[in-house]
Motif scaffolding. Structure first.
Motif, PDB file in Angstrom:
ATOM      1  N   TRP A 114     -14.904 -27.040  10.957  1.00  0.00           N
ATOM      2  CA  TRP A 114     -15.440 -26.403  12.278  1.00  0.00           C
ATOM      3  C   TRP A 114     -16.785 -25.586  11.986  1.00  0.00           C
ATOM      4  O   TRP A 114     -17.217 -25.346  12.943  1.00  0.00           O
ATOM      5  CB  TRP A 114     -14.332 -25.440  12.471  1.00  0.00           C
ATOM      6  CG  TRP A 114     -13.040 -26.026  13.341  1.00  0.00           C
ATOM      7  CD1 TRP A 114     -12.411 -26.871  12.655  1.00  0.00           C
ATOM      8  CD2 TRP A 114     -12.612 -25.704  14.590  1.00  0.00           C
ATOM      9  NE1 TRP A 114     -11.306 -27.165  13.476  1.00  0.00           N
ATOM     10  CE2 TRP A 114     -11.232 -26.362  14.778  1.00  0.00           C
ATOM     11  CE3 TRP A 114     -13.044 -24.937  15.561  1.00  0.00           C
ATOM     12  CZ2 TRP A 114     -10.660 -26.565  15.884  1.00  0.00           C
ATOM     13  CZ3 TRP A 114     -12.429 -24.965  16.947  1.00  0.00           C
ATOM     14  CH2 TRP A 114     -11.212 -25.478  16.804  1.00  0.00           C
ATOM     15  N   PHE A 129     -20.134 -30.824  13.433  1.00  0.00           N
ATOM     16  CA  PHE A 129     -19.464 -31.380  14.700  1.00  0.00           C
ATOM     17  C   PHE A 129     -17.974 -31.832  14.530  1.00  0.00           C
ATOM     18  O   PHE A 129     -17.675 -32.481  15.282  1.00  0.00           O
ATOM     19  CB  PHE A 129     -20.316 -32.123  15.537  1.00  0.00           C
ATOM     20  CG  PHE A 129     -21.777 -31.727  15.810  1.00  0.00           C
ATOM     21  CD1 PHE A 129     -21.913 -30.647  16.731  1.00  0.00           C
ATOM     22  CD2 PHE A 129     -22.784 -32.258  15.111  1.00  0.00           C
ATOM     23  CE1 PHE A 129     -23.048 -29.973  16.860  1.00  0.00           C
ATOM     24  CE2 PHE A 129     -24.061 -31.789  15.538  1.00  0.00           C
ATOM     25  CZ  PHE A 129     -24.116 -30.720  16.179  1.00  0.00           C
ATOM     26  N   GLY A 130     -17.421 -31.162  13.496  1.00  0.00           N
ATOM     27  CA  GLY A 130     -16.198 -31.305  13.164  1.00  0.00           C
ATOM     28  C   GLY A 130     -14.977 -30.452  14.092  1.00  0.00           C
ATOM     29  O   GLY A 130     -13.942 -30.372  13.914  1.00  0.00           O
ATOM     30  N   MET A 131     -15.828 -29.599  14.754  1.00  0.00           N
ATOM     31  CA  MET A 131     -14.784 -28.490  15.788  1.00  0.00           C
ATOM     32  C   MET A 131     -13.625 -29.343  16.539  1.00  0.00           C
ATOM     33  O   MET A 131     -14.234 -30.340  17.071  1.00  0.00           O
ATOM     34  CB  MET A 131     -15.697 -27.456  16.392  1.00  0.00           C
ATOM     35  CG  MET A 131     -16.483 -28.075  17.538  1.00  0.00           C
ATOM     36  SD  MET A 131     -17.970 -28.783  16.853  1.00  0.00           S
ATOM     37  CE  MET A 131     -18.743 -29.426  18.311  1.00  0.00           C
ATOM     38  N   PHE A 132     -12.880 -28.957  16.977  1.00  0.00           N
ATOM     39  CA  PHE A 132     -11.673 -29.307  17.780  1.00  0.00           C
ATOM     40  C   PHE A 132     -11.388 -30.812  17.250  1.00  0.00           C
ATOM     41  O   PHE A 132     -11.063 -31.890  18.136  1.00  0.00           O
ATOM     42  CB  PHE A 132     -12.110 -29.372  19.303  1.00  0.00           C
ATOM     43  CG  PHE A 132     -12.285 -28.312  19.975  1.00  0.00           C
ATOM     44  CD1 PHE A 132     -11.246 -27.484  20.154  1.00  0.00           C
ATOM     45  CD2 PHE A 132     -13.627 -27.395  19.948  1.00  0.00           C
ATOM     46  CE1 PHE A 132     -11.244 -26.181  20.746  1.00  0.00           C
ATOM     47  CE2 PHE A 132     -13.724 -26.138  20.356  1.00  0.00           C
ATOM     48  CZ  PHE A 132     -12.352 -25.634  21.077  1.00  0.00           C
ATOM     49  N   SER A 133     -11.490 -31.143  15.931  1.00  0.00           N
ATOM     50  CA  SER A 133     -11.054 -32.573  15.576  1.00  0.00           C
ATOM     51  C   SER A 133      -9.653 -32.307  14.488  1.00  0.00           C
ATOM     52  O   SER A 133      -9.148 -33.280  14.105  1.00  0.00           O
ATOM     53  CB  SER A 133     -12.141 -33.193  14.807  1.00  0.00           C
ATOM     54  OG  SER A 133     -12.346 -32.458  13.409  1.00  0.00           O
ATOM     55  N   ASN A 179     -20.882 -24.815  14.834  1.00  0.00           N
ATOM     56  CA  ASN A 179     -21.755 -26.105  14.890  1.00  0.00           C
ATOM     57  C   ASN A 179     -22.520 -26.032  15.910  1.00  0.00           C
ATOM     58  O   ASN A 179     -24.016 -26.476  15.526  1.00  0.00           O
ATOM     59  CB  ASN A 179     -20.651 -27.270  15.393  1.00  0.00           C
ATOM     60  CG  ASN A 179     -19.924 -27.894  14.166  1.00  0.00           C
ATOM     61  OD1 ASN A 179     -20.400 -28.320  13.131  1.00  0.00           O
ATOM     62  ND2 ASN A 179     -18.683 -27.541  14.198  1.00  0.00           N
ATOM     63  N   TRP A 230     -15.689 -37.506  12.862  1.00  0.00           N
ATOM     64  CA  TRP A 230     -14.574 -36.668  12.590  1.00  0.00           C
ATOM     65  C   TRP A 230     -13.245 -36.673  13.250  1.00  0.00           C
ATOM     66  O   TRP A 230     -12.116 -36.671  12.459  1.00  0.00           O
ATOM     67  CB  TRP A 230     -15.197 -35.070  12.978  1.00  0.00           C
ATOM     68  CG  TRP A 230     -15.758 -34.374  11.811  1.00  0.00           C
ATOM     69  CD1 TRP A 230     -17.298 -34.024  11.690  1.00  0.00           C
ATOM     70  CD2 TRP A 230     -15.141 -33.801  10.561  1.00  0.00           C
ATOM     71  NE1 TRP A 230     -17.493 -33.372  10.615  1.00  0.00           N
ATOM     72  CE2 TRP A 230     -16.236 -33.359   9.804  1.00  0.00           C
ATOM     73  CE3 TRP A 230     -13.969 -33.988  10.076  1.00  0.00           C
ATOM     74  CZ2 TRP A 230     -16.019 -33.020   8.315  1.00  0.00           C
ATOM     75  CZ3 TRP A 230     -13.640 -33.621   8.795  1.00  0.00           C
ATOM     76  CH2 TRP A 230     -14.720 -32.996   8.076  1.00  0.00           C
ATOM     77  N   PHE A 239      -3.219 -32.569  16.290  1.00  0.00           N
ATOM     78  CA  PHE A 239      -4.235 -31.434  16.465  1.00  0.00           C
ATOM     79  C   PHE A 239      -3.961 -30.821  17.828  1.00  0.00           C
ATOM     80  O   PHE A 239      -3.720 -29.613  17.907  1.00  0.00           O
ATOM     81  CB  PHE A 239      -5.557 -31.838  16.568  1.00  0.00           C
ATOM     82  CG  PHE A 239      -6.629 -31.014  16.930  1.00  0.00           C
ATOM     83  CD1 PHE A 239      -7.081 -29.970  16.276  1.00  0.00           C
ATOM     84  CD2 PHE A 239      -7.182 -31.066  18.050  1.00  0.00           C
ATOM     85  CE1 PHE A 239      -7.607 -28.931  16.687  1.00  0.00           C
ATOM     86  CE2 PHE A 239      -7.932 -30.244  18.770  1.00  0.00           C
ATOM     87  CZ  PHE A 239      -8.232 -28.968  18.027  1.00  0.00           C
TER      88      PHE A 239
END
Lengths: 156, 303
Positions: A44, A49-53, B90, B133, B146
């Motif tokens: 995150w 840009f790995g947030m919400f993944s 991010n 990702w 998730f």
């Protein structure tokens, strides 16, 4: 008429300028992926840009600090003034970050021979969502042996 | 004349239409500066100088097109990344890449076209890595874990879980306790009372597929050569993403930046798209500030 070399060079530079920020975005994202897989940086964080993944974020990561005493291990608490070090160890658990946290908390138990820092994440089984603790990093800081003190009055 | 009179309404409508006629570069620079003023950093020493410089750019005629101003903005958005490393989210990186793109564009003979290219690639790159990702690197996105866990544990998603996931508010809090008790080793998972209704698993499945498709679609549309194939879906997809995401995931600064980049990459003739991005920029704030989901839960008696 052929364009002068300096003008041609300036033209090429101007053509490349719109690509500078996107190229930097790609470089940062590549670095973030490398850090996420090589040093357990939270996906995150870090510009990839790995947030919400993934569930691998601060909410499901933990840091456990224990003092190693002759009678066994004792948990140490993280005081408010050390929360930043704790969060750093949780977000990017490098050896340096973990050692820094261990050294910072060591004075809580001066009698401890060592302080151990463990960083873990909570993963969830896909079937019944059972939470499972998975280790990410661990470091043990050994307290330096103190030089024996010389009785007063004794010469070399 | 009252604001509701036909004359005033006509003038308001004309002003709104004129907003679509504004040069995309000028509108993007103003929206970007407004975003930087309002999307405050945590620490005062990061927040105050950036807000002051960005406000100066907004208020002083011509300042928004000065490279010196954007160089200062760039420095003030990069510094927090170094100071807060590795904690910055991010979108803080995108917040620093935007002034860099503007600075580069203002050094080009056609700043509008240059910023449009940068903005298109920044949006495309952002969603390319977000998709990478989700589809390749994440261990728990594609199997639905998730969204299942997020709907059941993340407070921002609690009302969605209650409205569309078959939970009531008491169950949501009981699940939170069950998880906490299990992790503390106080009860085995089987006896914790954790509940996942089938509706919630279905909702998580829909959210997983929708998110993956839309984000991959945005990456494809924005990275595809302009005027051909998937590139024609750029604006509808990015606006769909904003309208579907920001009512729930209220990451205001990221939403504002994406809408600003959306404006910046529009062609001068794409007046409707520019107005839609402008409206979506305001909607991002409305989604965060108006407690629409609390009101809906209360109205439906779902809580």
């Amino acid at each position: 008429m052929a364009m002068a070399p300096s003008r041609a060079g300036a033209g090429r530079r101007q053509q490349l300028l719109p690509w500078v920020a996107p190229a930097l975005l790609a470089a940062l994202a590549g670095l973030q992926i490398a850090l996420a897989f090589g040093a357990h940086l939270s996906p995150w964080k870090g510009g990839g840009f790995g947030m919400f993944s993934t569930l691998d974020h601060g909410g499901f990561r933990g840091v456990e600090v224990t003092a190693l005493l002759p009678e066994g291990e004792r948990r140490l608490t993280v005081p408010p003034e050390r929360v930043r070090e704790m969060r750093r160890a949780r977000t990017l658990p490098t050896r340096g970050a973990l050692l820094g946290l261990a050294r910072a908390l060591a004075p809580q138990r001066p009698e401890a021979r060592a302080v151990r820092v463990r960083v873990f994440r909570i993963a969830f089984e896909p079937g019944d969502l059972r939470p499972v603790r998975r280790p990410l990093a661990e470091v043990t800081w050994e307290r330096p042996a103190q030089a024996p003190t010389r009785p007063p009055g004794e010469g070399p | 004349m009252s604001p509701a009179s036909p004359g005033a309404r006509g003038r308001l409508a004309a002003a709104w239409r004129r907003a679509g006629d504004v040069d995309p570069l000028a509108l993007a620079l103003r929206l970007g500066l407004l975003t930087l003023v309002l999307d405050a950093s945590l620490h005062w020493f990061e927040r105050v100088p950036l807000a002051a410089v960005a406000a100066f750019g907004l208020l002083m005629p011509g300042a928004a097109r000065q490279r010196a101003l954007w160089a200062a903005v760039l420095a003030l958005t990069v510094a927090p990344l170094a100071w807060n490393w590795p904690f910055s989210d991010n979108h803080a990186y995108l917040k620093a890449l935007f002034p860099l793109a503007v600075l580069c564009a203002l050094s080009c003979p056609d700043p509008r076209a240059a910023l449009a290219t940068s903005a298109r690639l920044l949006v495309g790159g952002t969603f390319l890595f977000a998709t990478l990702w989700k589809l390749v690197l994440s261990p728990d996105f594609l199997d639905g874990t998730f969204f299942r866990v997020t709907l059941l544990t993340d407070g921002r998603f609690a009302n969605v879980a209650v409205l569309a996931g078959g939970l009531d508010a008491d169950q949501w809090y009981a699940n939170d306790d069950a998880l906490h008790d299990t992790l503390a080793g106080e009860v085995p998972w089987e006896e914790s009372g954790f509940v996942e209704p089938p509706e919630l698993a279905r909702l998580a499945c829909v959210a997983t597929v929708f998110t993956a498709l839309v984000e991959a679609g945005i990456a494809l549309a924005f990275l595809w050569p302009a005027g051909r194939g998937p590139s024609r879906a750029r604006n509808p997809l990015l606006l769909l993403f904003a309208l579907a995401t920001y009512p729930v995931a209220t990451v205001r600064g990221f939403g504002w930046l994406l809408m600003t980049l959306g404006v910046a990459q529009t062609a001068p003739r794409q007046r409707g798209a520019r107005l839609a991005y402008l409206a979506a920029w305001f909607a991002v704030e409305a989604f965060r500030s108006v407690p629409w989901d609390d009101a809906l839960v209360a109205a439906l008696g779902a809580g």
